[in-house]
Write an enzyme that holds these catalytic residues in place. Sequence first.
Site, PDB file in Angstrom:
ATOM      1  N   HIS A   1      46.091  48.715  43.214  1.00 62.64           N
ATOM      2  CA  HIS A   1      45.934  49.044  41.599  1.00 62.64           C
ATOM      3  C   HIS A   1      46.134  47.677  40.985  1.00 62.64           C
ATOM      4  O   HIS A   1      47.330  46.848  41.476  1.00 62.64           O
ATOM      5  CB  HIS A   1      46.873  50.183  41.144  1.00 62.64           C
ATOM      6  CG  HIS A   1      46.423  50.448  39.859  1.00 62.64           C
ATOM      7  ND1 HIS A   1      46.869  49.799  38.556  1.00 62.64           N
ATOM      8  CD2 HIS A   1      45.619  51.517  39.439  1.00 62.64           C
ATOM      9  CE1 HIS A   1      46.436  50.446  37.719  1.00 62.64           C
ATOM     10  NE2 HIS A   1      45.435  51.565  38.221  1.00 62.64           N
TER      11      HIS A   1
ATOM     12  N   GLU B   1      37.572  49.008  39.254  1.00 62.41           N
ATOM     13  CA  GLU B   1      38.267  49.166  38.224  1.00 62.41           C
ATOM     14  C   GLU B   1      38.434  47.660  37.435  1.00 62.41           C
ATOM     15  O   GLU B   1      39.395  47.035  37.735  1.00 62.41           O
ATOM     16  CB  GLU B   1      39.688  49.496  38.189  1.00 62.41           C
ATOM     17  CG  GLU B   1      39.907  50.944  38.876  1.00 62.41           C
ATOM     18  CD  GLU B   1      40.914  51.797  38.321  1.00 62.41           C
ATOM     19  OE1 GLU B   1      40.907  52.749  37.756  1.00 62.41           O
ATOM     20  OE2 GLU B   1      42.192  51.381  38.544  1.00 62.41           O
TER      21      GLU B   1
HETATM   22  C1  PEP Z   1      44.010  53.312  35.837  1.00 62.53           C
HETATM   23  O1  PEP Z   1      45.089  52.825  35.419  1.00 62.53           O
HETATM   24  O2  PEP Z   1      43.492  53.398  36.907  1.00 62.53           O
HETATM   25  C2  PEP Z   1      43.011  53.532  34.648  1.00 62.53           C
HETATM   26  C3  PEP Z   1      41.695  53.823  34.895  1.00 62.53           C
HETATM   27  O3  PEP Z   1      43.429  53.638  33.444  1.00 62.53           O
HETATM   28  P1  PEP Z   1      42.667  54.081  32.266  1.00 62.53           P
HETATM   29  O4  PEP Z   1      41.766  55.294  32.382  1.00 62.53           O
HETATM   30  O5  PEP Z   1      44.107  54.395  31.049  1.00 62.53           O
HETATM   31  O6  PEP Z   1      41.844  52.734  31.676  1.00 62.53           O
END
Ligand code: PEP
Length: 242
Positions: free
Chosen positions: A88, A159
């Site tokens: 992450h 992400e």
């Molecule tokens: C995450 O922490 O993996 C994430 C997707 O956070 P958010 O949805 O708050 O952007």
Amino acid sequence: MINKYIIANLKMNMTAQEVKEYLKIMNDTMFCSNVIICPSDIYIPYFLNHSYDVGIQNVYYENNGPFTGEVSPLQAKSMGIKYAIIGHSDRRKMGEDDLIINKKVKKCLENKIKVIFCIGETLEQREMLKTDKILKQQIISGLRGLNSKQLSNVLIAYEPVWAVGTNLLPTTKEISDCIDFIKTICSKFLTGLPFILYGGSINEENISTLKNLKNVDGFLIGGASCNANKFLKIIEIIENAQ
Ligand code: PEP
């Protein structure tokens, strides 16, 4: 068609009382998608044995030993935890590099814990047109040495770091292009194709658009998943589109 993966990363949020309130709402519901909730470690026992699976937000890369404060994949498995988030961006910011991430991925898979493997570029990298290079490097280094059976137990969560917790959302085309790119890299350099998810600033409004992304196998949700009603709304919208 697979049921979509819908993953809640509760991060370091909620008091014990807030967890109780959250669970009163979540535990009354049955799901037809693959819902996985990743709470803080100390609350994990409260989340086990319900209609969703439980994931751990981080693990160490050894099974036991003098590693004060760490939790091992062996210990997680022994508690009935099925998934672990690895790589992450919060942890990469704390100094976790690709080598450590690869060791964690391998140790999880050895212990039959499925891996939610997060990758993504920073804003600076995107602006310098380095997104593809970064994603390729993170995939090849983080998933190095896995066989096809192991890769079938990996979910890649794309992400973009600049979209995590910021309320900034890439366009659906930007997401779709990156997911296609990730699939191409996986088929060129790996021996199998993991499921691919999107995560970053998803909420109960923008999910109505995101749910239409054809090449996405699911979603990883942070902030909005900490509110049980909002999270259930997001799940409902995704499930109604399946
Ligand atoms: C995450 O922490 O993996 C994430 C997707 O956070 P958010 O949805 O708050 O952007």
